[in-house]
Design an enzyme around this catalytic site. Structure first.
Site, short mmCIF file in Angstrom:
data_model
loop_
_atom_site.label_atom_id
_atom_site.label_comp_id
_atom_site.label_asym_id
_atom_site.label_seq_id
_atom_site.Cartn_x
_atom_site.Cartn_y
_atom_site.Cartn_z
N ASN A 18 2.93 -0.79 0.61
CA ASN A 18 2.49 0.57 0.30
C ASN A 18 1.02 0.79 0.65
OD1 ASN A 18 5.00 0.80 -0.79
ND2 ASN A 18 4.33 0.88 -2.93
N HIS B 131 1.80 4.28 -2.69
CA HIS B 131 2.73 4.05 -3.81
C HIS B 131 3.61 5.29 -4.02
CE1 HIS B 131 0.78 0.33 -4.43
NE2 HIS B 131 -0.32 0.81 -4.98
N ARG C 167 -5.31 -6.22 -9.71
CA ARG C 167 -5.74 -5.10 -8.86
C ARG C 167 -6.75 -4.21 -9.58
NH1 ARG C 167 -0.84 -3.45 -4.97
NH2 ARG C 167 -0.22 -5.58 -4.48
N LEU D 262 26.21 1.56 -10.35
CA LEU D 262 25.17 0.61 -9.91
C LEU D 262 24.31 0.14 -11.08
CD1 LEU D 262 23.43 -0.63 -7.48
CD2 LEU D 262 22.03 1.41 -7.72
N ASP E 25 7.21 -3.90 -0.70
CA ASP E 25 5.83 -4.24 -0.35
C ASP E 25 5.32 -3.48 0.88
OD1 ASP E 25 3.44 -5.60 -0.67
OD2 ASP E 25 4.06 -7.29 0.56
N SER F 149 6.63 -14.40 -3.51
CA SER F 149 5.67 -13.84 -4.47
C SER F 149 6.19 -13.84 -5.92
CB SER F 149 5.24 -12.42 -4.05
OG SER F 149 4.65 -12.44 -2.77
C1 IPE Z 1 4.89 -8.42 -4.57
O1 IPE Z 1 3.98 -7.84 -3.70
C2 IPE Z 1 5.02 -7.61 -5.81
C3 IPE Z 1 5.61 -6.29 -5.65
C4 IPE Z 1 6.04 -5.76 -4.55
C5 IPE Z 1 5.76 -5.56 -6.86
P1 IPE Z 1 2.46 -8.26 -3.67
O2 IPE Z 1 1.81 -7.43 -2.64
O3 IPE Z 1 1.88 -8.22 -5.03
O4 IPE Z 1 2.55 -9.79 -3.23
P2 IPE Z 1 1.54 -10.69 -2.40
O5 IPE Z 1 0.20 -10.53 -3.04
O6 IPE Z 1 1.56 -10.17 -1.01
O7 IPE Z 1 2.10 -12.07 -2.49
C1 IPE Z 2 3.68 -2.98 -3.04
O1 IPE Z 2 2.76 -2.55 -2.09
C2 IPE Z 2 3.54 -2.28 -4.36
C3 IPE Z 2 3.08 -3.15 -5.45
C4 IPE Z 2 2.78 -4.40 -5.35
C5 IPE Z 2 2.95 -2.53 -6.73
P1 IPE Z 2 1.32 -3.16 -2.04
O2 IPE Z 2 0.44 -2.35 -2.92
O3 IPE Z 2 1.32 -4.61 -2.33
O4 IPE Z 2 0.93 -2.89 -0.55
P2 IPE Z 2 0.13 -3.87 0.42
O5 IPE Z 2 0.90 -5.15 0.44
O6 IPE Z 2 -1.22 -4.05 -0.16
O7 IPE Z 2 0.14 -3.18 1.73
MG MG Z 3 1.54 -6.24 -1.13
#
Ligand code: IPE
Ligand code: IPE
Ligand code: MG
Length: 259
Positions: free
Chosen positions: A41, A56, A90, A150, A39, A215
């Protein structure tokens, strides 16, 4: 020129620190299963004035490092959360970039992953993914099916509640049809209907980006996992961070409800 040498020096310093941390890791006390919520990105990119999707892309680099470190240490199972059942909320463009990245990543990395003896498995509801992503994933699973190193679980369109519901439905059907008695439903049996059937539960969950929540990730399996949170955004996650998390885990006192 000056900047160049500063860069070289910092890289060297980082390597030394990484080695120092690695030397402290007790290889007899590794997590049997490590789970990571990749998380941060989007925020990483926004901080740099870049579009979220750039985050990403850099996130994939972090994943590469973590896979390499897991293989080097000999961690048996690694599960990474790449796309949740809620991430469809999203913007369309972002979802589409994420799906394209899966395809691109596998096309570029599959040979290398295979050479590292990694066995790839996807967990989640794959049938809702775009066709080309499903195709690459199926190829990755097939190519690496016989590998003994792995075990890499990639959670895609994954939701913990959905996984438990699906398992409950299957078990219910078996009771309905008389294959199973309700008294035979044990934790072991129920676990065998989850995507992670046959694998140990995660010993350690890492969540970067300063969020303190699960999450909807591996709700059943995380029952007794040790949780490790760090403020670092996923694209900045390095081997150094990885070793820090493992060392922290190795210092924990796991009681499982005992004394
Ligand atoms: C959790 O991150 C899902 C992934 C990393 C794939 P999110 O960014 O979607 O989660 P929330 O919205 O912060 O709970
Ligand atoms: C995690 O990073 C990747 C996915 C959930 C696919 P985010 O895209 O949720 O990044 P933030 O949390 O918005 O910074
Ligand atoms: Mg996120």
């Amino acid at each position: 020129m000056r900047k160049f040498w500063t860069g070289v020096f910092q890289n060297r310093k980082r390597k030394v620190l990484e080695q120092k941390l690695l030397a402290q890791v007790d290889r007899t006390k590794l997590p049997r299963h490590l789970a990571i919520i990749m998380d941060g990105n989007g925020r990483w990119a926004q901080k740099r004035g870049l579009p979220r999707t750039a985050g990403h892309r850099y996130g994939v680099e972090a994943l590469r490092k973590v896979i390499e470190a897991s293989v080097e240490l000999g961690i048996p199972v690694l599960t990474v959360y790449a796309f949740s059942t809620e991430n469809w909320k999203r913007p369309k463009e972002e979802v589409s970039v994420l799906m394209d990245l899966i395809v691109e990543y596998l096309q570029k990395e599959l040979d290398e992953l295979h050479q590292q003896n990694i066995k790839i498995r996807t967990i989640g509801s794959i049938k809702e993914l775009p066709f080309n992503a499903r195709e690459e994933l199926a190829k990755a699973e097939k190519t690496t099916a016989q590998n003994s190193g792995l075990k890499l679980n990639v959670a895609l369109n994954y939701g913990g509640r959905m996984e438990i519901l699906e398992a409950a439905r299957t078990v219910a059907r078996q009771v309905e049809t008389g294959v199973l008695q309700s008294s035979e439903i044990t934790e072991e049996l129920f676990s065998s209907y989850l995507f992670t059937a046959g694998q140990p539960d995660p010993d350690l969950l890492i969540r970067p980006s300063g969020e303190y929540r699960i999450s909807n990730f591996l709700l059943w399996q995380l029952a007794y996992a040790e949780l490790y949170f760090t403020d670092i955004y996923w694209p900045d996650f390095s081997k150094e961070e990885f070793y820090r998390a493992i060392l922290d885990f190795q210092g924990r006192n796991r009681r499982y409800g005992g004394v």
